[in-house]
Design a protein around this motif. Structure first.
Motif, mmCIF file in Angstrom:
data_model
loop_
_atom_site.group_PDB
_atom_site.id
_atom_site.type_symbol
_atom_site.label_atom_id
_atom_site.label_comp_id
_atom_site.label_asym_id
_atom_site.label_seq_id
_atom_site.Cartn_x
_atom_site.Cartn_y
_atom_site.Cartn_z
ATOM 1 N N GLU A 155 34.588 32.517 65.796
ATOM 2 C CA GLU A 155 35.283 33.568 65.049
ATOM 3 C C GLU A 155 34.471 34.063 63.855
ATOM 4 O O GLU A 155 34.564 35.227 63.473
ATOM 5 C CB GLU A 155 36.649 33.062 64.569
ATOM 6 C CG GLU A 155 37.682 32.956 65.680
ATOM 7 C CD GLU A 155 39.061 32.594 65.156
ATOM 8 O OE1 GLU A 155 39.208 32.455 63.913
ATOM 9 O OE2 GLU A 155 39.988 32.441 65.966
ATOM 10 N N ASP A 156 33.664 33.169 63.262
ATOM 11 C CA ASP A 156 32.875 33.577 62.094
ATOM 12 C C ASP A 156 31.527 34.177 62.479
ATOM 13 O O ASP A 156 30.691 34.453 61.623
ATOM 14 C CB ASP A 156 32.673 32.395 61.144
ATOM 15 C CG ASP A 156 31.838 31.273 61.763
ATOM 16 O OD1 ASP A 156 31.400 31.415 62.930
ATOM 17 O OD2 ASP A 156 31.622 30.252 61.083
ATOM 18 N N GLY A 157 31.312 34.381 63.782
ATOM 19 C CA GLY A 157 30.075 34.997 64.240
ATOM 20 C C GLY A 157 28.981 34.020 64.617
ATOM 21 O O GLY A 157 27.911 34.429 65.081
ATOM 22 N N THR A 158 29.220 32.728 64.433
ATOM 23 C CA THR A 158 28.229 31.721 64.824
ATOM 24 C C THR A 158 27.940 31.837 66.316
ATOM 25 O O THR A 158 28.859 31.929 67.133
ATOM 26 C CB THR A 158 28.745 30.299 64.512
ATOM 27 O OG1 THR A 158 28.949 30.178 63.100
ATOM 28 C CG2 THR A 158 27.751 29.246 64.973
ATOM 29 N N MET A 159 26.647 31.819 66.660
ATOM 30 C CA MET A 159 26.242 32.013 68.045
ATOM 31 C C MET A 159 26.059 30.704 68.812
ATOM 32 O O MET A 159 26.225 30.662 70.029
ATOM 33 C CB MET A 159 24.927 32.806 68.092
ATOM 34 C CG MET A 159 25.000 34.172 67.432
ATOM 35 S SD MET A 159 26.124 35.303 68.280
ATOM 36 C CE MET A 159 25.229 35.579 69.802
ATOM 37 N N HIS A 190 36.021 27.649 66.035
ATOM 38 C CA HIS A 190 34.688 27.286 65.551
ATOM 39 C C HIS A 190 33.597 27.143 66.614
ATOM 40 O O HIS A 190 32.411 27.287 66.296
ATOM 41 C CB HIS A 190 34.774 25.968 64.772
ATOM 42 C CG HIS A 190 35.629 26.043 63.552
ATOM 43 N ND1 HIS A 190 35.260 26.750 62.430
ATOM 44 C CD2 HIS A 190 36.852 25.501 63.285
ATOM 45 C CE1 HIS A 190 36.208 26.639 61.511
ATOM 46 N NE2 HIS A 190 37.187 25.892 62.003
ATOM 47 N N PHE A 191 33.953 26.853 67.855
ATOM 48 C CA PHE A 191 32.933 26.528 68.853
ATOM 49 C C PHE A 191 32.143 27.753 69.307
ATOM 50 O O PHE A 191 32.693 28.844 69.473
ATOM 51 C CB PHE A 191 33.580 25.866 70.070
ATOM 52 C CG PHE A 191 32.599 25.515 71.151
ATOM 53 C CD1 PHE A 191 31.740 24.439 71.001
ATOM 54 C CD2 PHE A 191 32.515 26.280 72.306
ATOM 55 C CE1 PHE A 191 30.818 24.118 71.991
ATOM 56 C CE2 PHE A 191 31.603 25.965 73.301
ATOM 57 C CZ PHE A 191 30.749 24.885 73.139
ATOM 58 N N ALA A 192 30.835 27.546 69.525
ATOM 59 C CA ALA A 192 29.973 28.623 70.026
ATOM 60 C C ALA A 192 28.827 28.022 70.836
ATOM 61 O O ALA A 192 28.340 26.932 70.529
ATOM 62 C CB ALA A 192 29.410 29.441 68.867
ATOM 63 N N SER A 193 28.416 28.741 71.862
ATOM 64 C CA SER A 193 27.267 28.299 72.658
ATOM 65 C C SER A 193 26.568 29.504 73.265
ATOM 66 O O SER A 193 27.190 30.299 73.976
ATOM 67 C CB SER A 193 27.709 27.353 73.780
ATOM 68 O OG SER A 193 26.613 27.060 74.636
ATOM 69 N N ASP A 194 25.288 29.647 72.952
ATOM 70 C CA ASP A 194 24.513 30.738 73.563
ATOM 71 C C ASP A 194 23.708 30.233 74.763
ATOM 72 O O ASP A 194 22.855 30.930 75.287
ATOM 73 C CB ASP A 194 23.599 31.402 72.534
ATOM 74 C CG ASP A 194 22.559 30.449 71.952
ATOM 75 O OD1 ASP A 194 22.438 29.308 72.459
ATOM 76 O OD2 ASP A 194 21.871 30.830 70.991
ATOM 77 N N ARG A 195 23.983 28.970 75.157
ATOM 78 C CA ARG A 195 23.419 28.364 76.374
ATOM 79 C C ARG A 195 21.935 28.029 76.268
ATOM 80 O O ARG A 195 21.282 27.760 77.278
ATOM 81 C CB ARG A 195 23.666 29.274 77.590
ATOM 82 C CG ARG A 195 25.143 29.576 77.803
ATOM 83 C CD ARG A 195 25.373 30.706 78.772
ATOM 84 N NE ARG A 195 26.800 30.996 78.912
ATOM 85 C CZ ARG A 195 27.283 32.142 79.371
ATOM 86 N NH1 ARG A 195 26.459 33.104 79.738
ATOM 87 N NH2 ARG A 195 28.580 32.334 79.463
ATOM 88 N N TYR A 222 29.723 35.534 82.712
ATOM 89 C CA TYR A 222 30.440 36.188 81.623
ATOM 90 C C TYR A 222 29.688 35.945 80.312
ATOM 91 O O TYR A 222 28.764 35.124 80.254
ATOM 92 C CB TYR A 222 31.878 35.663 81.520
ATOM 93 C CG TYR A 222 31.983 34.153 81.500
ATOM 94 C CD1 TYR A 222 31.778 33.430 80.323
ATOM 95 C CD2 TYR A 222 32.277 33.441 82.659
ATOM 96 C CE1 TYR A 222 31.852 32.054 80.301
ATOM 97 C CE2 TYR A 222 32.356 32.058 82.649
ATOM 98 C CZ TYR A 222 32.146 31.373 81.464
ATOM 99 O OH TYR A 222 32.209 30.004 81.450
ATOM 100 N N GLU A 223 30.082 36.664 79.272
ATOM 101 C CA GLU A 223 29.398 36.559 77.986
ATOM 102 C C GLU A 223 29.548 35.165 77.382
ATOM 103 O O GLU A 223 30.562 34.489 77.583
ATOM 104 C CB GLU A 223 29.953 37.602 77.006
ATOM 105 C CG GLU A 223 29.643 39.046 77.389
ATOM 106 C CD GLU A 223 28.149 39.334 77.378
ATOM 107 O OE1 GLU A 223 27.466 38.870 76.439
ATOM 108 O OE2 GLU A 223 27.668 40.003 78.306
ATOM 109 N N ALA A 224 28.530 34.756 76.636
ATOM 110 C CA ALA A 224 28.561 33.454 75.976
ATOM 111 C C ALA A 224 29.652 33.427 74.904
ATOM 112 O O ALA A 224 30.074 34.469 74.387
ATOM 113 C CB ALA A 224 27.201 33.159 75.346
ATOM 114 N N ILE A 225 30.097 32.231 74.573
ATOM 115 C CA ILE A 225 31.169 32.051 73.589
ATOM 116 C C ILE A 225 30.613 32.172 72.173
ATOM 117 O O ILE A 225 29.639 31.504 71.819
ATOM 118 C CB ILE A 225 31.831 30.669 73.761
ATOM 119 C CG1 ILE A 225 32.445 30.553 75.161
ATOM 120 C CG2 ILE A 225 32.893 30.444 72.688
ATOM 121 C CD1 ILE A 225 32.887 29.144 75.515
ATOM 122 N N VAL A 226 31.240 33.025 71.367
ATOM 123 C CA VAL A 226 30.860 33.219 69.967
ATOM 124 C C VAL A 226 32.030 32.784 69.091
ATOM 125 O O VAL A 226 33.187 33.110 69.377
ATOM 126 C CB VAL A 226 30.512 34.696 69.677
ATOM 127 C CG1 VAL A 226 30.148 34.881 68.207
ATOM 128 C CG2 VAL A 226 29.377 35.159 70.581
#
Length: 221
Positions: A171-175, A143-148, A165-169
């Motif tokens: 599994e459901d696509g939440t940014m 569930h966790f996501a962070s676009d910084r 590296y790329e930001a964490i997205v």
């Protein structure tokens, strides 16, 4: 002072294997957990790992022995901080703390970390009391996501250099949902009368909130 057991446990550990970008503790811990799983230092799915967000309503929490500090005692007043706690079935210490931003041994028994880094016996104003949101790592992975965005100022400039590296997205696509984890209020603290804390930690996206870390983990042994 760290115990002999904790020192032995970390004596052969190559800390450089873990990604670490200053001021991005949530990402550091996310990838720390992933690395512990792939390196077989933890369960392959992270079943023995818990991610802990530390903050409060004032967004000012004192922690000691932090690398970012310029003080001899390592004191830093963070808006929030994130650590990993690992449950150990065998051994003298049932829970170990992984804090890549700490100058203490890695990992460190929970009791030692609490007494040295959190210092609950140290008298501080109630508004600076630390609250802890505990999430089971496998749930956080989903569930966790962070676009910084939280690390940019009002002009869109970085307040601290971001990871390469790329930001964490999720599994459901939440940014981005970091704020959901960071927002921790006294009213969120679990009560045995109102919540099955073990069920919350192992099933809820945002886990459960506690005001006493050691006491909390005795509930999920």
């Amino acid at each position: 002072m760290a115990s002999t057991a904790s020192t032995v446990e970390s004596s052969d550990l190559d800390v450089s294997q873990f990604r670490h970008t200053p001021f991005y503790c949530e990402e550091n811990v996310y990838f720390l957990c992933k690395k512990l799983c792939t390196n077989r230092l933890a369960d392959a799915e992270g079943a023995d790992l818990f991610v802990v967000f530390i903050s409060n309503e004032k967004k000012q929490i004192p922690l000691w022995h932090q690398k970012a500090s310029k003080r001899a005692d390592g004191l830093v007043l963070w808006d929030y901080h994130v650590i990993c706690i690992q449950r150990k079935i065998e051994g003298e210490f049932p829970f170990l703390v992984w804090d890549l931003d700490s100058t203490l041994h890695l990992p460190l028994p929970l009791g030692s970390y609490v007494s040295q880094a959190i210092r609950p016996s140290f008298q501080i104003s109630p508004e600076y009391q630390r609250l802890f949101r505990i999430i089971h790592a496998p749930i956080l992975f989903r569930h966790f996501a962070s676009d910084r965005r939280h690390m940019k100022d009002s002009n869109g400039n970085w307040m601290a250099k971001p990871p390469d590296y790329e930001a964490i997205v999720a599994e459901d696509g939440t940014m981005h949902n970091l704020y959901e984890y960071m927002e921790i209020k006294t009213g969120d603290v679990y009560s045995n009368k109102t919540i099955d804390v073990k069920d919350a930690v192992f099933s809820q996206k945002l886990g459960a909130v506690a005001n006493n870390l050691e006491e909390f983990f005795t509930q999920i042994l």
